[in-house]
Design an enzyme around this catalytic site. Sequence first.
Site: not given
Ligand code: SAH
Ligand code: SF4
Length: 363
Positions: A92, A105, A112, A116, A119, A162, A216, A335
């Site tokens: 996407e 974006c 991934c 996390c 996510c 990532e 973070l 995000c």
């Molecule tokens: N893998 C990379 C980039 C993609 S995620 C990373 O983790 O930085 C882009 C951003 O969205 C990251 O900061 C991630 O932590 C955040 N994110 C992921 N799931 C989310 C959610 N459900 N609500 C808010 N932010 C989220």
């Molecule tokens: Fe991967 Fe970023 Fe999602 Fe973590 S927040 S699972 S590193 S896409």
Amino acid sequence: MTTPLLKDLSLDALRDALRHEGVAPYRAEQIAAWVYARGVEDFDAMTDLPAELRRDLGDRFRMRALEVDALAQSEDGTLKARLATGDGEVVEAVLIPEERRTTLCISTQVGCPLACSFCATGALGFRRNLSTGEIVDQVLRMRELLPEGRSLTNVVYMGMGEPLLNLPSVIESIRLLIHPKAFALAPRRITVSTSGVVPKIAPLLDVAPINLAVSLHAASDAVRDVLVPLNRRYPLAELIRTLRELPALGPRRPIFFEYTLMDGVNDSLEDARRLVKLLRGLPAKLNVIPMNPHPGAPYRPPPPEVAERFLAELARGGLRTTLRRPRGRDIDAACGQLAGAASSGRFVKTSLRPSEEAVRGVL
Ligand code: SAH
Ligand code: SF4
């Protein structure tokens, strides 16, 4: 063997390939200008190339890496596209039009591997890395969806995957984005977000003075270990030390930190104070983003007054902070909600080529 994708080649590689065939190397930049600057994908239309070269290129290379497979538009103008790869995967990309800029974006992996716990992409597991051509084709496909008069101003690597686990392709894609004959974006218009793959941070920033965003989400290892499992491998102290030691960072080039605020998980006053202490002395800008809830994760955003209290404590500690309004929430385009096929419910299937009127009208 499948025909190679032209967009997988760096300009240097294209130059070498041409030289090998006895073609003058400057032709590489001409081709790049057609493909990336003008968005022309038909070799026959590249009128300043000799006919024989056009034919050769057409025989040797494939041009399109991705096709727009479905679109979803948010009430706030955010446009999410699901893009299909040649081998049937989907990723996407999201266009975020704002008053003074238009941000795209983009994704770097199908799924991934870092899982996390909050996510949606992480919940998918990992399928494969995207190639350079598949990364830059997101820019081309999405740029075609912009209405007349709007152009792309910023690119953020914050979609699925990532970026630092796919560093070679990400680096080559950045080189194309900033090359004056290709996309010609200023490096400061590009932001790469990482969850903290420590050894790859300095090599990424060596490429060009782009922006770095670090996800973070917690100021203690105990909490971050749960939210970002990669923290067990690269704990906070190591991550922050690496950031402190980065060359060429100063007040004029901040490091962006993303902090997804989750109810009862990382939103206490103590969390805020720890965060202030952790980032003290760094050229930090903190983006606080209320959790976008989705069925794949057990977290919710905190009530507004808790978020306000948290932000006030950060301000008291002198941390530069912004509260991000999640864009495209109604279409799961915010995000961490990019989940490809898994989120197909809100998409409208399209067989239209993006250049067609009907799709242009979407934005
Ligand atoms: N893998 C990379 C980039 C993609 S995620 C990373 O983790 O930085 C882009 C951003 O969205 C990251 O900061 C991630 O932590 C955040 N994110 C992921 N799931 C989310 C959610 N459900 N609500 C808010 N932010 C989220
Ligand atoms: Fe991967 Fe970023 Fe999602 Fe973590 S927040 S699972 S590193 S896409």
